[in-house]
Design a protein around this motif. Sequence first.
Motif, PDB file in Angstrom:
ATOM      1  N   LEU A  81       0.830  -1.206   0.000  1.00 41.77           N
ATOM      2  CA  LEU A  81       0.000   0.000   0.000  1.00 41.77           C
ATOM      3  C   LEU A  81       0.865   1.257   0.000  1.00 41.77           C
ATOM      4  O   LEU A  81       0.555   2.236  -0.683  1.00 41.77           O
ATOM      5  CB  LEU A  81      -0.945  -0.002   1.200  1.00 41.77           C
ATOM      6  CG  LEU A  81      -2.122  -0.970   1.111  1.00 41.77           C
ATOM      7  CD1 LEU A  81      -2.757  -1.167   2.479  1.00 41.77           C
ATOM      8  CD2 LEU A  81      -3.152  -0.480   0.101  1.00 41.77           C
ATOM      9  N   LEU A  82       1.950   1.220   0.768  1.00 43.47           N
ATOM     10  CA  LEU A  82       2.882   2.350   0.811  1.00 43.47           C
ATOM     11  C   LEU A  82       3.469   2.598  -0.576  1.00 43.47           C
ATOM     12  O   LEU A  82       3.518   3.740  -1.053  1.00 43.47           O
ATOM     13  CB  LEU A  82       3.981   2.038   1.826  1.00 43.47           C
ATOM     14  CG  LEU A  82       4.943   3.133   2.218  1.00 43.47           C
ATOM     15  CD1 LEU A  82       4.217   4.267   2.921  1.00 43.47           C
ATOM     16  CD2 LEU A  82       6.023   2.563   3.139  1.00 43.47           C
ATOM     17  N   ARG A  83       3.873   1.546  -1.243  1.00 40.93           N
ATOM     18  CA  ARG A  83       4.437   1.669  -2.591  1.00 40.93           C
ATOM     19  C   ARG A  83       3.384   2.124  -3.599  1.00 40.93           C
ATOM     20  O   ARG A  83       3.681   2.888  -4.521  1.00 40.93           O
ATOM     21  CB  ARG A  83       5.081   0.356  -3.013  1.00 40.93           C
ATOM     22  CG  ARG A  83       6.353   0.077  -2.230  1.00 40.93           C
ATOM     23  CD  ARG A  83       6.978  -1.245  -2.590  1.00 40.93           C
ATOM     24  NE  ARG A  83       8.203  -1.443  -1.821  1.00 40.93           N
ATOM     25  CZ  ARG A  83       8.869  -2.578  -1.788  1.00 40.93           C
ATOM     26  NH1 ARG A  83       8.458  -3.623  -2.494  1.00 40.93           N
ATOM     27  NH2 ARG A  83       9.966  -2.685  -1.056  1.00 40.93           N
ATOM     28  N   CYS A  84       2.158   1.688  -3.429  1.00 42.60           N
ATOM     29  CA  CYS A  84       1.061   2.119  -4.299  1.00 42.60           C
ATOM     30  C   CYS A  84       0.869   3.637  -4.174  1.00 42.60           C
ATOM     31  O   CYS A  84       0.758   4.340  -5.184  1.00 42.60           O
ATOM     32  CB  CYS A  84      -0.220   1.380  -3.909  1.00 42.60           C
ATOM     33  SG  CYS A  84      -1.687   1.915  -4.806  1.00 42.60           S
ATOM     34  N   ALA A  85       0.847   4.144  -2.946  1.00 39.46           N
ATOM     35  CA  ALA A  85       0.700   5.587  -2.727  1.00 39.46           C
ATOM     36  C   ALA A  85       1.881   6.340  -3.330  1.00 39.46           C
ATOM     37  O   ALA A  85       1.709   7.391  -3.957  1.00 39.46           O
ATOM     38  CB  ALA A  85       0.578   5.887  -1.233  1.00 39.46           C
ATOM     39  N   PHE A  86       3.074   5.800  -3.153  1.00 38.60           N
ATOM     40  CA  PHE A  86       4.281   6.417  -3.716  1.00 38.60           C
ATOM     41  C   PHE A  86       4.147   6.509  -5.241  1.00 38.60           C
ATOM     42  O   PHE A  86       4.416   7.560  -5.830  1.00 38.60           O
ATOM     43  CB  PHE A  86       5.511   5.594  -3.315  1.00 38.60           C
ATOM     44  CG  PHE A  86       6.808   6.187  -3.776  1.00 38.60           C
ATOM     45  CD1 PHE A  86       7.444   7.159  -3.024  1.00 38.60           C
ATOM     46  CD2 PHE A  86       7.400   5.754  -4.951  1.00 38.60           C
ATOM     47  CE1 PHE A  86       8.649   7.709  -3.444  1.00 38.60           C
ATOM     48  CE2 PHE A  86       8.601   6.294  -5.383  1.00 38.60           C
ATOM     49  CZ  PHE A  86       9.229   7.277  -4.624  1.00 38.60           C
ATOM     50  N   GLN A 113      11.314   3.679   7.308  1.00 42.66           N
ATOM     51  CA  GLN A 113      12.748   3.854   7.082  1.00 42.66           C
ATOM     52  C   GLN A 113      13.292   2.780   6.139  1.00 42.66           C
ATOM     53  O   GLN A 113      14.137   3.071   5.295  1.00 42.66           O
ATOM     54  CB  GLN A 113      13.499   3.869   8.410  1.00 42.66           C
ATOM     55  CG  GLN A 113      13.203   5.145   9.206  1.00 42.66           C
ATOM     56  CD  GLN A 113      13.963   5.198  10.500  1.00 42.66           C
ATOM     57  OE1 GLN A 113      15.041   5.792  10.546  1.00 42.66           O
ATOM     58  NE2 GLN A 113      13.414   4.582  11.531  1.00 42.66           N
ATOM     59  N   ARG A 114      12.799   1.554   6.257  1.00 41.37           N
ATOM     60  CA  ARG A 114      13.231   0.504   5.321  1.00 41.37           C
ATOM     61  C   ARG A 114      12.818   0.831   3.895  1.00 41.37           C
ATOM     62  O   ARG A 114      13.469   0.417   2.937  1.00 41.37           O
ATOM     63  CB  ARG A 114      12.663  -0.862   5.739  1.00 41.37           C
ATOM     64  CG  ARG A 114      13.382  -1.481   6.923  1.00 41.37           C
ATOM     65  CD  ARG A 114      12.960  -2.920   7.176  1.00 41.37           C
ATOM     66  NE  ARG A 114      11.547  -3.071   7.489  1.00 41.37           N
ATOM     67  CZ  ARG A 114      10.998  -2.908   8.690  1.00 41.37           C
ATOM     68  NH1 ARG A 114      11.750  -2.571   9.736  1.00 41.37           N
ATOM     69  NH2 ARG A 114       9.712  -3.077   8.876  1.00 41.37           N
ATOM     70  N   GLU A 115      11.726   1.600   3.739  1.00 42.51           N
ATOM     71  CA  GLU A 115      11.248   1.988   2.413  1.00 42.51           C
ATOM     72  C   GLU A 115      11.892   3.283   1.921  1.00 42.51           C
ATOM     73  O   GLU A 115      11.482   3.829   0.894  1.00 42.51           O
ATOM     74  CB  GLU A 115       9.724   2.120   2.420  1.00 42.51           C
ATOM     75  CG  GLU A 115       9.019   0.783   2.470  1.00 42.51           C
ATOM     76  CD  GLU A 115       9.315  -0.086   1.254  1.00 42.51           C
ATOM     77  OE1 GLU A 115       9.190   0.402   0.112  1.00 42.51           O
ATOM     78  OE2 GLU A 115       9.672  -1.266   1.442  1.00 42.51           O
ATOM     79  N   GLY A 116      12.887   3.786   2.640  1.00 42.17           N
ATOM     80  CA  GLY A 116      13.652   4.934   2.161  1.00 42.17           C
ATOM     81  C   GLY A 116      13.237   6.286   2.707  1.00 42.17           C
ATOM     82  O   GLY A 116      13.798   7.311   2.320  1.00 42.17           O
TER      83      GLY A 116
END
Length: 152
Positions: A81-86, A113-116
């Motif tokens: 979901l985080l990557r989708c929003a990004f 933090q793991r996602e940058g």
Amino acid sequence: MEYTIRSMEKEDLVPYDLLLLADPSKAVIDEYLPRGQISVAVSHGAIIGIVVLLHTRPQTYEIVNLAVKEEYQGKGIGRALLRCAFDHAKDQGALTIEIGTGNSSLDQLGLYQREGFRITGIDRDFFIKHYPDPIIENGIPCVDMLRLSKEV
């Protein structure tokens, strides 16, 4: 675990049970929800995760809510979901994406933090000022909002 991520549709009931996992104030949720771009994770017809993205400033978007049902946590759904929003923010010309989390939200802070994402600031006493009831998470009083951002 099979699930799909899609935009929330008009006929979907607002999954307050999920939204309240990440933000304990229905009044605050009701304020930002109509302005947000909402994506949901769906498994066997049930919404099991949600992310709400807001355009906050020129070329800047903020994830204001990200939640996954407790029984589905730890399975990569929050990360997806985080990557989708990004990706949505990037597709709309964002240069920066932001997210905030409580000082006591240890798992979420680690994921971001793991996602940058990098910590860019602290809103001192945010949860004391904006929420009437004390919030305790991981045995820690949630007092400050940690602000993080990531360049697109």
